[in-house]
Design an enzyme around this catalytic site. Structure first.
Site, PDB file in Angstrom:
ATOM      1  N   ASP A  94      27.270  18.182 -32.069  1.00  0.00           N
ATOM      2  CA  ASP A  94      26.646  19.327 -32.516  1.00  0.00           C
ATOM      3  C   ASP A  94      26.714  20.862 -31.444  1.00  0.00           C
ATOM      4  O   ASP A  94      25.920  21.860 -31.666  1.00  0.00           O
ATOM      5  CB  ASP A  94      25.295  19.240 -32.886  1.00  0.00           C
ATOM      6  CG  ASP A  94      24.178  18.529 -31.907  1.00  0.00           C
ATOM      7  OD1 ASP A  94      24.813  18.576 -30.620  1.00  0.00           O
ATOM      8  OD2 ASP A  94      23.211  18.205 -32.111  1.00  0.00           O
ATOM      9  N   SER A 151      17.129  14.075 -25.485  1.00  0.00           N
ATOM     10  CA  SER A 151      17.737  13.902 -26.555  1.00  0.00           C
ATOM     11  C   SER A 151      18.959  12.834 -26.255  1.00  0.00           C
ATOM     12  O   SER A 151      19.237  12.416 -27.473  1.00  0.00           O
ATOM     13  CB  SER A 151      18.463  15.276 -27.142  1.00  0.00           C
ATOM     14  OG  SER A 151      19.038  15.864 -26.216  1.00  0.00           O
ATOM     15  N   HIS A 198      25.028  17.804 -28.157  1.00  0.00           N
ATOM     16  CA  HIS A 198      24.913  16.000 -28.073  1.00  0.00           C
ATOM     17  C   HIS A 198      26.417  15.371 -28.273  1.00  0.00           C
ATOM     18  O   HIS A 198      27.172  16.146 -29.074  1.00  0.00           O
ATOM     19  CB  HIS A 198      24.065  15.374 -28.970  1.00  0.00           C
ATOM     20  CG  HIS A 198      22.810  16.095 -28.854  1.00  0.00           C
ATOM     21  ND1 HIS A 198      22.036  16.998 -29.764  1.00  0.00           N
ATOM     22  CD2 HIS A 198      21.791  15.950 -28.008  1.00  0.00           C
ATOM     23  CE1 HIS A 198      20.993  17.488 -29.215  1.00  0.00           C
ATOM     24  NE2 HIS A 198      20.551  16.929 -28.075  1.00  0.00           N
TER      25      HIS A 198
END
Ligand SMILES: *[C@@H]1O[C@H](CO)[C@@H](O)[C@H](O)[C@H]1NC(C)=O
Ligand SMILES: *[C@@H]1O[C@H](CO)[C@@H](O)[C@H](O)[C@H]1NC(C)=O
Ligand SMILES: *[C@@H]1O[C@H](CO)[C@@H](O)[C@H](O)[C@H]1NC(C)=O
Length: 383
Positions: free
Chosen positions: A345, A37, A348
């Protein structure tokens, strides 16, 4: 004495060559990225559903397949090389691969996980699968380009594959996978050689497909991320002065030492390759430990989340909604000023932090060899 002299000479030569190439620019015509991610630009979203609002709010003003409020580090890398943002290989709608492709998906690991995304949260698109995708992309492209027209315009020429920059940012989820299965730190340590061995194989497979220029990020301080600290509270009680959980960061540093070793072995085994090892860990840790220097205020608290000491709840992720008085309302909302936060969040980094990370690594100060991004095609003796 003699050895010292020749090493002085060697260092002088290196500095000389570094100075000489300050202007050297590699003109990479494309980029191929492998990762999780931290560098996903739409892979997981294309297959499992779009990452929800407020993802993308700051820069794209709508969800854009990224797990942050704006751009990720590979977006800044692409921009600085004069390339458009990378399309996710798995995204068949509206993509343009003439300047490369992104194989990263959120939740990807180096090793295949033997669990589904629903069971564990780890992506089925592990690094071996990402390589298979790259192999198919490379080998089917010339056939498709022969059809001409749009196929020719959206796919790269064969020569691009050996001139492109191959970027890697993966490993974080291999570390958390063991912890999330209740393994101890020594059990996680014990499987690192297997993880690193599989990583090494993939880089050499890309080389065998013609890849020559590699830019490899090490893994970040996972012990500073709320999702790790909240999920494994026993280990998270051992904190450093900054408030990060030391056991996880020590394992991350073990992984990084192993990764650097793998890079040195690869340089021996792949003589035509230029491989840059990039110490992203140090940059991320310095944003968290000295936030005020970079204009940040809340190094551990999330911008987009709900409740708890880190404004993070495992069960109420960024963008989560709930029914209140018969109306759907967003419970885990974004903060007023994401640019003040390092953490987006709980998992990240914000776009503002990603930009800082990029600004630090582009110069080569955090790289081995210490070569700027724009010169990462030059084969240099390691520092
Ligand atoms: C694909 O991207 C390239 C590079 O930016 C651009 O020159 C080209 O026009 C794009 N092709 C299409 C069909 O959009
Ligand atoms: C998945 O299963 C295979 C076969 O049992 C095993 O070799 C491998 O280590 C497992 N992977 C992980 C990440 O546990
Ligand atoms: C790990 O331990 C917790 C607490 O004992 C338990 O609830 C959970 O099911 C365990 N997870 C796994 C994957 O074994």
């Amino acid at each position: 004495m003699e050895a010292r002299c020749s090493s002085c000479f060697f260092t002088a030569l290196l500095l000389c060559r570094l100075a000489g190439m300050a202007q050297a620019s590699c003109d990479f015509p494309a980029m191929f990225n492998f990762g999780d991610s931290n560098s996903d630009t739409g892979g997981l979203s294309a297959v499992f559903g779009q990452a929800p609002w407020p993802e993308g709010e700051t820069y794209f003003h709508s969800p854009a397949g990224r797990y942050t409020d704006g751009r990720v580090v590979v977006d800044f890398i692409a921009e600085s090389l004069g390339l458009p943002y990378l399309s996710a290989y798995l995204n068949s709608v509206g993509s343009n691969f003439s300047h490369g492709a992104n194989f990263a998906t959120a939740g990807s690991t180096i090793r295949p996980q033997n669990t589904t995304l629903q069971q564990s949260g780890f992506s089925p698109i592990s690094l071996d699968v990402q390589y298979n995708e790259f192999y198919e992309f490379h080998n089917r492209t010339p056939v498709a380009r022969q059809k001409g027209e749009v196929f020719e315009k959206l796919l790269p020429k064969e020569e691009v594959f050996s001139k492109a920059l191959y970027t890697f940012d993966i490993g974080q989820n291999d570390l958390t996978a063991g912890y999330f299965m209740n393994m101890s730190t020594s059990e996680v340590r014990a499987y690192l050689p297997d993880v690193l061995g599989q990583f090494k194989n993939i880089v050499s497979y890309v080389y065998s497909q013609g890849g020559r220029f590699f830019w490899i990020h090490n893994t970040g301080p996972v012990g500073c991320l709320p999702y790790v600290m909240e999920r494994v509270p026993i280990l998270a009680s051992q904190v450093d002065p900054v408030g990060c959980a030391s056991p996880f960061n020590e394992v991350a540093q073990d992984f990084n030492r192993g990764l650097k070793e793998v890079v040195m072995q690869l340089r021996q085994e792949l003589p035509q390759a230029a491989i840059t090892y990039v110490d992203v860990y140090s940059v991320k840790y310095s944003l968290i430990s000295h936030p005020e220097i970079y204009g940040f205020k809340h190094p551990l608290r999330t911008c987009c989340g709900h409740g708890g000491r880190y404004n993070y709840d495992i069960h109420v992720g960024c963008g989560a909604t709930a029914m209140v008085d018969g109306e759907e309302v967003m419970v885990a909302k974004s903060c007023d000023n994401p640019a003040l936060h390092v953490n987006w969040d709980g998992v990240h980094f914000t776009e503002a932090a990603n930009r800082q990370i990029f600004e630090h690594i582009r110069s080569g100060l955090f790289s081995d060899p210490p070569v700027p991004l724009s010169s990462a095609c030059l084969r240099m003796p390691p520092s």
